[in-house]
Design a protein around this motif. Structure first.
Motif, mmCIF file in Angstrom:
data_model
loop_
_atom_site.group_PDB
_atom_site.id
_atom_site.type_symbol
_atom_site.label_atom_id
_atom_site.label_comp_id
_atom_site.label_asym_id
_atom_site.label_seq_id
_atom_site.Cartn_x
_atom_site.Cartn_y
_atom_site.Cartn_z
ATOM 1 N N GLY A 178 2.526 -43.958 40.728
ATOM 2 C CA GLY A 178 3.519 -43.317 39.874
ATOM 3 C C GLY A 178 4.957 -43.581 40.273
ATOM 4 N N PRO B 287 5.677 -36.951 36.636
ATOM 5 C CA PRO B 287 4.475 -36.166 36.327
ATOM 6 C C PRO B 287 3.596 -36.050 37.570
ATOM 7 N N HIS C 60 11.465 -45.431 34.344
ATOM 8 C CA HIS C 60 12.050 -44.451 33.420
ATOM 9 C C HIS C 60 13.465 -44.076 33.853
ATOM 10 N N GLU D 273 6.564 -46.392 38.114
ATOM 11 C CA GLU D 273 6.746 -45.853 36.766
ATOM 12 C C GLU D 273 7.960 -44.934 36.720
ATOM 13 N N SER E 69 9.813 -36.343 21.504
ATOM 14 C CA SER E 69 10.657 -37.495 21.811
ATOM 15 C C SER E 69 11.705 -37.675 20.721
ATOM 16 N N ASP F 14 -3.559 -34.066 32.184
ATOM 17 C CA ASP F 14 -3.245 -34.890 31.016
ATOM 18 C C ASP F 14 -4.165 -36.102 31.032
ATOM 19 N N GLU G 56 -3.145 -39.865 30.903
ATOM 20 C CA GLU G 56 -2.573 -40.568 32.036
ATOM 21 C C GLU G 56 -3.487 -40.549 33.263
ATOM 22 N N ASP H 89 4.711 -49.834 29.720
ATOM 23 C CA ASP H 89 3.523 -49.946 30.558
ATOM 24 C C ASP H 89 2.920 -51.323 30.277
ATOM 25 N N GLN I 90 -5.264 -44.417 27.007
ATOM 26 C CA GLN I 90 -4.175 -43.875 26.212
ATOM 27 C C GLN I 90 -4.690 -43.150 24.967
ATOM 28 N N THR J 167 10.294 -43.914 23.321
ATOM 29 C CA THR J 167 10.115 -43.079 24.515
ATOM 30 C C THR J 167 8.912 -42.172 24.323
ATOM 31 N N LYS J 168 7.985 -42.214 25.264
ATOM 32 C CA LYS J 168 6.791 -41.383 25.188
ATOM 33 C C LYS J 168 6.983 -40.109 25.998
ATOM 34 N N ARG K 200 5.661 -37.741 28.545
ATOM 35 C CA ARG K 200 4.721 -38.028 29.629
ATOM 36 C C ARG K 200 3.952 -36.805 30.108
#
Length: 709
Positions: free
Chosen positions: A103, A462, A110, A106, A364, A278, A281, A128, A65, A369-370, A372
């Motif tokens: 994913g 994502p 969300h 995840e 955000s 990214d 992630e 997470d 992260q 809330t992140k 992504r």
């Protein structure tokens, strides 16, 4: 300050006496002086000639992260790892924990958190499991609700980001969770022996420690293609419980964005993410994965003889990536891009074609809330590199899109399609519908200008890397790992002329065809040079992942290898490495390879290589084939051939062989059943004795599987 010895007089007599003392007088003195000189030189050269620091050592200690650095990394460092404290600070009543390998879990987390917030106006956040200390779950007050969405993969294994929580929930002593109210949903596949084991074990452990379950555990079964509908059904039960048991007041569901997507033309190209993966992630287990880097494709070739099916062998060159090292049996991940046609379709239907390259900033609106996807970026990069735009649209999303419909007819179309399970099932059997195609079908000539990009960022998953078993030996090709990829092109059930193209495998096929100045056989095109031409010259974004699927340390250990299709990939590496051992005079254990495919003249991959290896290894290697569609012969699968060769299999197991299976999970399940029947029949065992033996055998690492789907 001057030295106190500076004023001492050094008389000629004293100097003469010192000279006599320090002058070597014998062999022993010369040896001592030599050793002293060597030690001094060694010490002084430290860090210059030896013990140089590894410039990439820091990578093994980074939390994934924090890899992005900058503001994102700084913020991550300051965040609490106490989930109860986080809920209090963010003023949230509901937390949806997720443990996800590919994913999907995840994405469900969300999606569920967003819908609870919209439907019940409850403060809801996702979490997470690797971001929080598991023991702090015990501090969640009884006024809050914890929801667990957990995937199971492999031999009943938890996802990488669930590892710390898994160890704690199974081993923690004297822990009370009496304050915790929870619900749980699992993602699994009944083709695997340990179907949904993770969610079942976690629920049992929570119950033992006093946690209160408010709803029966939900389970999705991907073997039946029912994951989406299983989740929707469980979610409906959850919402009923929230109303009836928790007293949540249900309101009208209206879209309230959790993210703001704004154009910002003050940003320069150097400020933007143009499509690079990214790295935040990449993985939740940084010690198991390398960083993502551009890697050169050294060569590529087709392995199938059939013109309508494709299977690729690709050799990659790690010369420009010194931090990449792999071991035989590891995995290599490819980061794909979406095909041009689907990217253009969405840009057009959203009315963004003319503003595709305008910088956008994604922020955000909720501290819990992140974001992504990388930001800032552009709409074109977002749809090409960062979001899964080719995935089918589930019923929930169909209904959610109706509120943004540009015409009353489009809204009616989407509501009728999404409200009835049977209608939707019939529809997706007739056509492949991703987001862009669905929007076009609902409103053929009208742009969806009211559909905000923020909604797509929140609802589309994502883009994820796809993992391939490395088919080369690190002993023979330490800097040139190879992968074996079957190209996925599936006809729509009720419309065979319409094809569903796998994202990554067709991206690789386009790269392969481009190397010989040819085009994709189905006309698919991609931006092969990558973002900002970072992949120019035939490169891909990739990273390596360690695997437990390994050869035994002792070369004389016998091997039983079972593969179907591209499951042969790691065994090509295993056998090649054993051949190398033999060439340098090492003792090599007996090996049996069971391999299955459709026809020997169509998809028997690496056939000539295996024949050469078999000839070189002599009686050390036996290859047993099974062909499921060979003309004039009954269908055979690898488990059938194992049954025929049961005596040899059991003999090798008795001699200490390792057994490996690579391929689809259903095949692995049938192979285990066949081996079990052979063992019970030969040894006179009961089913219980076989189960005890197989559990112990697997625990010792003697039975290993690398399976999927």
């Amino acid at each position: 300050m001057p030295s106190p010895f500076a004023s001492w007089p050094l008389s000629p007599d004293l100097l003469q006496d010192l000279s006599k003392v320090m002058t070597p007088t014998g062999v022993a003195d010369y040896i001592a002086l030599t050793l002293l000189s060597m030690v001094s030189a060694t010490y002084l050269s430290r860090g210059i000639l030896w013990d140089q620091p590894d410039p990439y050592n820091y990578l093994w200690y980074e939390r994934p992260q924090l890899k992005m650095g900058g503001a994102a990394g700084a913020n991550a460092r300051q965040e609490t790892r106490n989930i109860a404290q986080k809920l209090e600070e963010a003023e949230k009543n509901v937390v949806v924990f997720w443990g996800s390998q590919s994913g999907t879990a995840e994405g469900f987390a969300h999606r569920l958190a967003r819908e609870i917030a919209l439907r019940f106006r409850q403060g809801t956040m996702t979490a997470d499991l690797s971001d929080y200390d598991p023991e702090t779950i015990a501090q969640i007050p009884p006024s809050k609700l914890a929801i667990f969405i957990l995937s199971t993969y492999g031999e009943g294994d938890p996802s990488d980001n669930t590892a710390e929580f898994w160890d704690w929930i199974n081993k923690a002593q004297d822990v009370s969770l009496a304050n915790v109210r929870y619900c749980a949903f699992g993602l699994g596949n009944s083709n695997y022996k340990f179907y949904n084991r993770v969610v079942d074990v976690v629920a049992q452990a929570l119950d033992r420690r006093g946690a209160q379950s408010l709803l029966p555990v939900g389970r999705a079964n991907d073997a039946e293609g029912a994951t989406q509908e299983d989740f929707i059904s469980w979610k409906d039960d959850l919402f009923t419980m929230c109303k009836d048991h928790l007293g949540f007041a249900e309101g009208e569901v209206q879209y309230l964005p959790t993210m703001a997507v704004e154009e910002d033309e003050s940003l320069e190209p150097i400020d933007l993410h143009h499509g690079e993966p990214d790295v935040r992630e990449t993985t939740k287990a940084s010690a198991q994965c390398s960083p993502v880097r551009p890697v050169t494709i050294a060569s590529a070739r087709e392995l199938f003889e059939a013109s309508d099916r494709h299977c690729l062998h690709m050799d990659l060159d790690l010369s420009s990536v010194p931090e990449f090292t792999y071991k035989t049996g590891d995995h290599l991940a490819i980061w794909p891009s979406n095909p041009d046609a689907e990217v253009e379709r969405l840009l057009q239907v959203l009315g963004l074609a003319a503003r595709r390259d305008i910088p956008i900033s994604i922020k955000s609106l909720d501290a819990a809330t992140k974001v992504r996807v990388p930001t800032p970026t552009t709409a074109a990069a977002l749809l090409r590199y960062y979001l899964e735009v080719c995935a089918p649209v589930n019923r929930d999303h169909v209904l959610g899109l109706a509120q943004f419909a540009p015409t009353p007819e489009a809204k009616t179309y989407l509501l009728q399609l999404g409200q009835d399970k049977a209608t939707y099932a019939n529809f997706i059997n007739r056509t492949h519908v991703n987001l862009g195609r669905l929007l076009q079908l609902a409103a053929p000539d009208t742009p969806w200008s009211a559909l905000p990009l923020s909604y797509l960022v929140e609802t589309l998953a994502p883009i994820q890397p796809r993992y391939y078993s490395i088919s080369s030996s690190s002993v023979l090709a330490p800097r040139k790992p190879s992968i074996t990829a079957i190209v996925s092109t599936t006809p729509v059930p009720e419309n065979p002329e319409e094809l569903v193209h796998g994202v990554t495998s067709n991206y690789l096929l386009a790269l392969s065809e481009n190397r010989r100045d040819a085009t994709h056989p189905h006309g698919l095109t991609y931006h092969l040079n990558g973002p900002s031409d970072a992949l120019q010259g035939g490169q891909v974004f990739a990273h390596l992942r360690k695997s437990k699927f390994k050869l035994p340390r002792v070369g004389s250990c016998p091997l039983i290898m079972v593969a179907a299709g591209t499951g042969l990939a790691p065994f090509r590496a295993f056998i090649s490495e054993r051949r190398q051992l033999q060439q340098i005079g090492r003792d090599v254990g007996e090996m049996i390879l069971f391999f299955g495919c459709r026809r020997p003249d169509e998809d028997y991959i690496y056939r000539d290589e295996l024949a050469e290896l078999q000839a070189a290894l002599g009686d050390r290697l036996r290859i047993v084939t099974a062909f499921s569609r060979q003309a004039g012969t009954p269908r055979q699968y690898v488990q059938d051939r194992i049954a025929e060769c049961g005596n040899d299999v059991i003999r090798l197991l008795d001699e200490g062989a390792n057994l490996y299976i690579c391929g689809r999970a259903g095949m692995a399940r049938d192979v285990e059943k066949t081996v079990g029947q052979a063992m019970q029949q030969t040894k006179g065992w009961s089913a219980s004795q076989w189960n005890d033996w197989s559990k112990a055998f697997k625990k010792r690492g003697k039975w290993q599987e690398d399976v999927w789907g």
